[in-house]
Design a protein around this motif. Structure first.
Motif, PDB file in Angstrom:
ATOM      1  N   ASN A  11     122.340  98.017  64.839  1.00 57.70           N
ATOM      2  CA  ASN A  11     122.494  99.372  64.302  1.00 57.70           C
ATOM      3  C   ASN A  11     123.782 100.089  64.721  1.00 57.70           C
ATOM      4  O   ASN A  11     123.963 101.269  64.437  1.00 57.70           O
ATOM      5  CB  ASN A  11     121.283 100.241  64.669  1.00 57.70           C
ATOM      6  CG  ASN A  11     120.890 101.119  63.512  1.00 57.70           C
ATOM      7  OD1 ASN A  11     120.929 100.669  62.370  1.00 57.70           O
ATOM      8  ND2 ASN A  11     120.535 102.363  63.765  1.00 57.70           N
ATOM      9  N   LYS A  14     127.870  97.358  62.618  1.00 59.74           N
ATOM     10  CA  LYS A  14     128.662  96.128  62.502  1.00 59.74           C
ATOM     11  C   LYS A  14     128.823  95.689  61.048  1.00 59.74           C
ATOM     12  O   LYS A  14     129.928  95.361  60.625  1.00 59.74           O
ATOM     13  CB  LYS A  14     128.018  95.019  63.337  1.00 59.74           C
ATOM     14  CG  LYS A  14     128.784  93.701  63.314  1.00 59.74           C
ATOM     15  CD  LYS A  14     128.334  92.781  64.429  1.00 59.74           C
ATOM     16  CE  LYS A  14     126.862  92.455  64.358  1.00 59.74           C
ATOM     17  NZ  LYS A  14     126.524  91.449  63.340  1.00 59.74           N
ATOM     18  N   SER A  15     127.717  95.679  60.312  1.00 59.76           N
ATOM     19  CA  SER A  15     127.814  95.252  58.906  1.00 59.76           C
ATOM     20  C   SER A  15     128.755  96.165  58.134  1.00 59.76           C
ATOM     21  O   SER A  15     129.584  95.694  57.345  1.00 59.76           O
ATOM     22  CB  SER A  15     126.443  95.276  58.230  1.00 59.76           C
ATOM     23  OG  SER A  15     125.508  94.631  59.022  1.00 59.76           O
ATOM     24  N   SER A  16     128.631  97.452  58.367  1.00 63.17           N
ATOM     25  CA  SER A  16     129.496  98.407  57.670  1.00 63.17           C
ATOM     26  C   SER A  16     130.954  98.180  58.033  1.00 63.17           C
ATOM     27  O   SER A  16     131.832  98.222  57.171  1.00 63.17           O
ATOM     28  CB  SER A  16     129.109  99.842  58.038  1.00 63.17           C
ATOM     29  OG  SER A  16     127.731 100.050  57.855  1.00 63.17           O
ATOM     30  N   ASP A 123     133.203 109.484  62.435  1.00 65.06           N
ATOM     31  CA  ASP A 123     133.040 110.658  61.555  1.00 65.06           C
ATOM     32  C   ASP A 123     131.908 111.560  62.008  1.00 65.06           C
ATOM     33  O   ASP A 123     131.815 112.711  61.594  1.00 65.06           O
ATOM     34  CB  ASP A 123     132.786 110.183  60.124  1.00 65.06           C
ATOM     35  CG  ASP A 123     131.555 109.306  60.032  1.00 65.06           C
ATOM     36  OD1 ASP A 123     130.514 109.788  59.583  1.00 65.06           O
ATOM     37  OD2 ASP A 123     131.628 108.118  60.445  1.00 65.06           O
ATOM     38  N   SER A 156     133.431 103.585  59.314  1.00 67.18           N
ATOM     39  CA  SER A 156     133.343 102.797  58.085  1.00 67.18           C
ATOM     40  C   SER A 156     133.078 103.694  56.889  1.00 67.18           C
ATOM     41  O   SER A 156     133.514 103.396  55.779  1.00 67.18           O
ATOM     42  CB  SER A 156     132.222 101.769  58.196  1.00 67.18           C
ATOM     43  OG  SER A 156     132.361 101.048  59.382  1.00 67.18           O
TER      44      SER A 156
HETATM   45  P1  GDP Z   1     124.470  96.930  62.094  1.00 74.92           P
HETATM   46  O1  GDP Z   1     122.998  96.802  62.343  1.00 74.92           O
HETATM   47  O2  GDP Z   1     125.213  96.993  63.364  1.00 74.92           O
HETATM   48  O3  GDP Z   1     125.013  95.908  61.137  1.00 74.92           O
HETATM   49  O4  GDP Z   1     124.677  98.396  61.458  1.00 74.92           O
HETATM   50  P2  GDP Z   1     124.893  98.850  59.945  1.00 74.92           P
HETATM   51  O5  GDP Z   1     126.274  98.594  59.495  1.00 74.92           O
HETATM   52  O6  GDP Z   1     123.794  98.326  59.128  1.00 74.92           O
HETATM   53  O7  GDP Z   1     124.751 100.418  60.125  1.00 74.92           O
HETATM   54  C1  GDP Z   1     123.623 101.015  60.719  1.00 74.92           C
HETATM   55  C2  GDP Z   1     123.458 102.427  60.194  1.00 74.92           C
HETATM   56  O8  GDP Z   1     124.563 103.228  60.581  1.00 74.92           O
HETATM   57  C3  GDP Z   1     123.419 102.495  58.671  1.00 74.92           C
HETATM   58  O9  GDP Z   1     122.508 103.504  58.316  1.00 74.92           O
HETATM   59  C4  GDP Z   1     124.829 102.869  58.293  1.00 74.92           C
HETATM   60  O10 GDP Z   1     124.892 103.582  57.084  1.00 74.92           O
HETATM   61  C5  GDP Z   1     125.241 103.754  59.447  1.00 74.92           C
HETATM   62  N1  GDP Z   1     126.692 103.688  59.674  1.00 74.92           N
HETATM   63  C6  GDP Z   1     127.426 102.577  59.900  1.00 74.92           C
HETATM   64  N2  GDP Z   1     128.720 102.873  60.070  1.00 74.92           N
HETATM   65  C7  GDP Z   1     128.826 104.215  59.946  1.00 74.92           C
HETATM   66  C8  GDP Z   1     129.929 105.144  60.025  1.00 74.92           C
HETATM   67  O11 GDP Z   1     131.093 104.796  60.244  1.00 74.92           O
HETATM   68  N3  GDP Z   1     129.639 106.451  59.843  1.00 74.92           N
HETATM   69  C9  GDP Z   1     128.375 106.888  59.627  1.00 74.92           C
HETATM   70  N4  GDP Z   1     128.193 108.196  59.495  1.00 74.92           N
HETATM   71  N5  GDP Z   1     127.322 106.058  59.544  1.00 74.92           N
HETATM   72  C10 GDP Z   1     127.540 104.735  59.703  1.00 74.92           C
END
Ligand code: GDP
Length: 179
Positions: A11, A14-16, A123, A156
């Protein structure tokens, strides 16, 4: 081909971040075992480097045995990756330094893995708060390390930090070719 690994708590964004970094369409996903969900995904970028997407650590809701499997994957990866140039440890900028992230950086350091920090979700904070949180990290890390590792501040959702990270990787890649 040089490799760069991306890792952080689940969460953390990372994916973003990977989507942001790879939005140029020069992207191809490689898969060792087609049809299987891979714990570790490799993306080849511009035919120049591999982006390695490592599983998240610190899942709250995962069983102990599953955690062990993940840990094993991660440690095996770092043990045998000769192509690894740098690991990017993703950290949510909103939080104070977290033991699990610090422990992971400690682990990398002890095993001689070069790493950088990518602060995510910038952000969500005002500039002053970002600065304060980075300072908090510096304070804690300088208790263990001589220097603050290279770090990047990214968002992201606002497309912040993309060029900085990609330029950094490009620079490391070109240094490697010269040598
Ligand atoms: P992962 O589990 O590490 O791959 O995380 P995700 O990329 O799925 O992101 C987890 C949550 O954080 C999601 O709800 C995304 O929309 C949110 N998120 C990720 N990056 C950002 C960012 O740069 N800004 C904001 N405001 N939310 C983000």
């Amino acid at each position: 081909i040089p490799e760069y690994a991306f890792i952080g708590r689940s969460n953390v964004g990372k994916s973003s971040l990977i989507n942001m970094l790879t939005s140029k369409k020069s992207l191809a996903k490689t898969s060792g075992r087609p049809g299987k969900t891979q714990l570790i995904n490799h993306f080849i970028i511009n035919q120049e480097w591999y982006l390695v997407d490592l599983p998240g650590y610190g899942y709250a809701k995962v069983s102990k045995s599953a955690k062990k499997v993940f840990q094993k994957f991660i440690t095996q990866y770092f043990k045998f990756r000769e192509q690894l140039v740098c690991a990017f440890v993703l950290v949510d900028i909103r939080h104070k330094p977290q033991p699990i992230d610090l422990e992971f950086m400690q682990y990398l350091g002890e095993n001689g893995v070069p790493f950088c920090i990518i602060f995510t979700k910038a952000d969500k904070l005002k500039p002053q708060a970002i600065e304060n949180h980075v300072e908090d990290y510096k304070t804690v890390l300088l208790e263990t390390w001589e220097d603050m590792p290279q770090y990047f501040i990214t968002s992201s959702s606002k497309d912040i930090g993309k060029e900085e990270v990609l330029d950094f990787i490009g620079e490391l890649n070109s240094n490697m070719i010269i040598e």
